[in-house]
Write a protein that holds these residues in place. Structure first.
Motif, mmCIF file in Angstrom:
data_model
loop_
_atom_site.group_PDB
_atom_site.id
_atom_site.type_symbol
_atom_site.label_atom_id
_atom_site.label_comp_id
_atom_site.label_asym_id
_atom_site.label_seq_id
_atom_site.Cartn_x
_atom_site.Cartn_y
_atom_site.Cartn_z
ATOM 1 N N ALA A 145 0.857 -1.191 0.000
ATOM 2 C CA ALA A 145 0.000 0.000 0.000
ATOM 3 C C ALA A 145 0.889 1.237 0.000
ATOM 4 C CB ALA A 145 -0.913 0.005 1.219
ATOM 5 N N MET A 146 0.560 2.170 -0.889
ATOM 6 C CA MET A 146 1.385 3.367 -1.028
ATOM 7 C C MET A 146 0.522 4.610 -1.146
ATOM 8 S SD MET A 146 4.332 2.128 -3.745
ATOM 9 C CE MET A 146 3.242 1.313 -4.921
ATOM 10 N N MET A 147 1.021 5.685 -0.600
ATOM 11 C CA MET A 147 0.444 7.001 -0.836
ATOM 12 C C MET A 147 1.569 8.017 -0.777
ATOM 13 S SD MET A 147 -1.478 8.215 2.665
ATOM 14 C CE MET A 147 -1.458 9.933 2.091
ATOM 15 N N VAL A 148 1.349 9.170 -1.377
ATOM 16 C CA VAL A 148 2.326 10.255 -1.377
ATOM 17 C C VAL A 148 1.651 11.520 -0.878
ATOM 18 C CG1 VAL A 148 3.779 11.737 -2.798
ATOM 19 C CG2 VAL A 148 3.741 9.286 -3.218
ATOM 20 N N GLU A 156 11.964 11.095 2.164
ATOM 21 C CA GLU A 156 11.636 9.683 2.195
ATOM 22 C C GLU A 156 10.538 9.392 3.213
ATOM 23 O OE1 GLU A 156 15.238 7.637 3.052
ATOM 24 O OE2 GLU A 156 16.293 8.394 1.275
ATOM 25 N N SER A 157 9.869 8.264 3.041
ATOM 26 C CA SER A 157 8.883 7.807 4.020
ATOM 27 C C SER A 157 9.583 7.523 5.343
ATOM 28 C CB SER A 157 8.196 6.534 3.507
ATOM 29 O OG SER A 157 7.241 6.068 4.440
ATOM 30 N N THR A 279 7.433 2.357 8.336
ATOM 31 C CA THR A 279 7.794 2.367 6.917
ATOM 32 C C THR A 279 8.489 1.072 6.534
ATOM 33 O OG1 THR A 279 7.927 4.762 6.621
ATOM 34 C CG2 THR A 279 9.390 3.419 5.266
ATOM 35 N N ASN A 280 8.078 0.482 5.411
ATOM 36 C CA ASN A 280 8.783 -0.664 4.860
ATOM 37 C C ASN A 280 9.976 -0.133 4.070
ATOM 38 O OD1 ASN A 280 9.288 -2.784 2.572
ATOM 39 N ND2 ASN A 280 8.136 -3.872 4.153
ATOM 40 N N ASN A 281 11.178 -0.369 4.575
ATOM 41 C CA ASN A 281 12.359 0.272 4.012
ATOM 42 C C ASN A 281 12.716 -0.237 2.626
ATOM 43 O OD1 ASN A 281 13.100 2.098 6.198
ATOM 44 N ND2 ASN A 281 13.490 0.244 7.378
ATOM 45 N N VAL A 282 12.474 -1.523 2.354
ATOM 46 C CA VAL A 282 12.747 -2.044 1.013
ATOM 47 C C VAL A 282 11.845 -1.337 0.001
ATOM 48 C CG1 VAL A 282 12.709 -4.076 -0.479
ATOM 49 C CG2 VAL A 282 13.518 -4.285 1.887
ATOM 50 N N ALA A 320 3.913 -0.810 3.726
ATOM 51 C CA ALA A 320 3.371 0.491 3.346
ATOM 52 C C ALA A 320 4.448 1.568 3.391
ATOM 53 C CB ALA A 320 2.221 0.874 4.272
ATOM 54 N N ILE A 321 4.222 2.620 2.609
ATOM 55 C CA ILE A 321 5.065 3.814 2.648
ATOM 56 C C ILE A 321 4.185 5.057 2.561
ATOM 57 C CG2 ILE A 321 7.161 2.766 1.723
ATOM 58 C CD1 ILE A 321 6.411 4.011 -1.027
#
Length: 383
Positions: A145-148, A156-157, A279-282, A320-321
């Motif tokens: 899942a991503m959002m900006v 960075e997230s 935050t998922n760093n990968v 997620a990020i």
């Protein structure tokens, strides 16, 4: 494969959507026209849409599925505004970025396999719909899942604070403040003692804890002992465990204030609780690489946690990020009219392009690289 070409084909429409949202701001859970605008656009690109999910009338789930199996990538849209300010947090851009990335990536899933999901998530500023979504299984079939979020500059997230929103309703007994004060029980005195106790607690909590509150009701007239007084507080910390511990101490203070004054107290949550963002760093590293490739502006390291968001609840159930894409105006402050106005400048339009292309490219990378998806999930499982 040309994500840039697909973006250029819809760029003008995305800018129009962002501007329409800016010009017609709607508060949380009242975003009916905003939802309609986004949903109609997604349907025009062959997304299947369900509205009113998780019992929130302005929430939606839009899907574009390939005939080939593959990962499911979700982009999250926010579109609630702030009272008196409009889109001072740039949610008009967030929504536009999410639907734009969804549409761009959907042009390629028939070839590569997988599913694109765009989730409409109302009321982030007050009573975020991502909380019941995380609780009720909305993300069970989603791989990432991503959002900006727009900001003054790109970063960075990173982390966000867990938060509880507590309301304290004190009830006393009214009386004439001069003629018969001994007959009254002052509910406002109880609230004042609550504030004093919380202020004393500040010395004995870790430095990441934030406690801030207001008195929303404190009496009607100076010559009447206040029968009712109400205070609201946000309690925040880096981790949910710490928030829970501090909240228990605050509840004890509230009970003590009632005992000291003879009032009674009812304690409730006036907004949904937000968990801390993990935050998922990968996943974040892939997005950052793509953002640097598409954006003319620098991307800074994640900043220390200061605010809270319901994306934190999402990050507890799926990788997620929540990165930030800059609008080329260092020092611009969130939740201001100036921030809202910046979203409809040329720099705001550039932010849309940067985010849409970076989100879509990251989704494409995940769908076409099983090792990458495995690394993302391995990190999530070890969090």
């Amino acid at each position: 494969m040309s994500l840039v070409k697909d973006f250029e084909n819809i760029k003008d429409k995305l800018i129009k959507i962002s501007n329409q949202l800016y010009e017609n701001p709607e508060l949380g859970d009242q975003e009916f026209e905003s939802m309609k605008l986004l949903v109609e656009y997604l349907r025009s690109h062959n997304f299947e849409v369900e509205t009113g999910i998780v019992d929130r009338p302005t929430a939606f789930r839009a899907e574009f599925s390939s005939e080939k199996p593959g990962p499911t990538v979700a982009f999250l849209a926010e579109y609630d505004a702030l009272p008196g300010i409009g889109h001072g947090c740039g949610h008009n851009l967030i929504a536009t970025m999410a639907v734009g990335a969804g549409v761009v990536l959907s042009k390629h899933v028939q070839e590569i396999g997988g599913k694109v999901v765009v989730l409409g998530t109302p009321a982030e500023e007050t009573n975020g719909a991502k909380v019941p979504m995380a609780e009720q299984g909305t993300f069970d079939d989603i791989d990432v899942a991503m959002m900006v979020h727009p900001a003054d500059v790109s970063s960075e997230s990173g982390p966000m604070l867990a938060m509880d929103a507590l309301q304290f309703d004190y009830t006393g007994k009214a009386s004439h403040a001069a003629a018969s004060p001994e007959e009254g029980i002052n509910a406002l005195d109880a609230v004042i003692q609550l504030f004093n106790g919380i202020n004393a607690l500040r010395e004995h909590v870790s430095s990441d804890v934030r406690m801030h509150g207001i008195i929303t009701e404190g009496g009607q007239a100076a010559n009447v002992v206040p029968e009712k007084a109400v205070a609201q507080f946000y309690i925040r910390a880096n981790e949910r465990k710490v928030v829970d511990e501090v909240v228990q101490k605050v509840r004890n203070i509230a009970d003590g204030a009632a005992l000291m004054t003879g009032a009674s107290v009812a304690i409730s949550n006036y907004e949904l609780s937000y968990d801390n963002m993990v935050t998922n760093n990968v996943l974040s590293d892939v997005f950052t690489k793509n953002l640097k490739a598409h954006s003319p502006h620098p991307v800074y390291p994640a900043v220390a946690a200061t605010g809270s968001a319901d994306m934190g609840n999402v990050s507890q159930v799926v990788p997620a990020i929540h990165p930030f894409v800059g609008m080329n105006r260092p020092g611009l402050v969130f939740h201001t009219k100036e921030f809202a106005d910046q979203t409809i400048t040329k720099d705001g339009e550039t932010a849309i392009a940067d985010a849409v292309l970076s989100l879509a490219q990251t989704g494409y990378d995940i769908m076409t690289d099983q090792d990458l998806l495995s690394a993302i999930k391995t990190e999530f499982e070890k969090r």
